[in-house]
Design an enzyme around this catalytic site. Structure first.
Site, mmCIF file in Angstrom:
data_model
loop_
_atom_site.group_PDB
_atom_site.id
_atom_site.type_symbol
_atom_site.label_atom_id
_atom_site.label_comp_id
_atom_site.label_asym_id
_atom_site.label_seq_id
_atom_site.Cartn_x
_atom_site.Cartn_y
_atom_site.Cartn_z
ATOM 1 N N ASP A 188 4.409 -3.580 -9.136
ATOM 2 C CA ASP A 188 4.236 -2.335 -8.454
ATOM 3 C C ASP A 188 5.211 -1.410 -8.581
ATOM 4 O O ASP A 188 5.507 -0.280 -8.037
ATOM 5 C CB ASP A 188 4.003 -2.695 -6.987
ATOM 6 C CG ASP A 188 2.769 -3.252 -6.430
ATOM 7 O OD1 ASP A 188 1.830 -3.222 -7.022
ATOM 8 O OD2 ASP A 188 2.799 -3.753 -5.373
ATOM 9 N N SER A 243 -7.175 -3.456 -4.817
ATOM 10 C CA SER A 243 -6.177 -3.832 -5.573
ATOM 11 C C SER A 243 -5.842 -5.191 -5.004
ATOM 12 O O SER A 243 -5.291 -5.676 -5.865
ATOM 13 C CB SER A 243 -5.039 -3.052 -5.339
ATOM 14 O OG SER A 243 -4.518 -3.192 -4.044
ATOM 15 N N HIS A 263 0.089 -5.979 -0.822
ATOM 16 C CA HIS A 263 0.240 -6.672 -2.162
ATOM 17 C C HIS A 263 1.023 -8.120 -2.060
ATOM 18 O O HIS A 263 1.216 -8.327 -1.048
ATOM 19 C CB HIS A 263 1.008 -5.992 -3.272
ATOM 20 C CG HIS A 263 -0.066 -4.625 -3.601
ATOM 21 N ND1 HIS A 263 0.340 -3.843 -4.628
ATOM 22 C CD2 HIS A 263 -1.377 -4.522 -3.526
ATOM 23 C CE1 HIS A 263 -0.483 -2.913 -5.018
ATOM 24 N NE2 HIS A 263 -1.751 -3.500 -4.215
#
Length: 147
Positions: A89, A23, A62
């Site tokens: 998210d 990701s 992230h």
């Protein structure tokens, strides 16, 4: 003892983590090891953070895409997104949760070692390999002849 010292120095409950998914590509790849530091400065947009959601065991790596800071500066909420993901998210967060709070953040990425963490991923994905390796090491210890 070393781990506890790293926790104290970095201000992070987990000073080293392995990237488990794609990701964050192309910034970080699966198997990269990240070094974390919490620091005193407020979290800012663009920083890569590692966070842990309530009730979940596996931390997520992230990038911060939005920061909501209260006027008095004591409370910060952040919104994150994987570099390789299409949307933020919020779908990953717990039901009804719109933002991450300070207690969710484990640390900021301050450095990395590419692909070194693949060993951890392989051992977790193929536990038979882990047990075979432990067995081989055990046999080596048992058959080792000291002079």
């Amino acid at each position: 003892m070393i781990w506890k010292s790293l926790m104290l120095v970095t201000g992070s409950e987990s000073p080293v983590v392995v990237v488990l998914t794609g990701s964050m590509e192309p910034g970080f790849y699966r198997g990269d090891i990240l070094f974390l530091n919490m620091g005193k400065a407020p979290i800012r947009t663009g920083e890569v953070v590692v966070f842990n959601l309530d009730g979940r065991d596996i931390p997520i790596v992230h990038r911060v895409i939005k920061v909501h800071e209260r006027r008095n500066g004591t409370h910060i909420d952040v919104l994150t997104k994987g570099d390789n993901n299409y949307s933020d998210d919020r779908a990953l967060y717990n039901k009804g949760q719109e933002w991450l709070h300070q207690h969710h953040i484990m640390g900021r990425a301050v450095g990395f070692l590419p692909k070194v963490g693949m060993v951890t991923i392989i051992m977790n994905e193929w536990p038979q390999l882990k047990y075979a390796l432990i067995g081989v090491l055990g046999l080596l210890v048992l058959t080792n002849k000291e002079a």
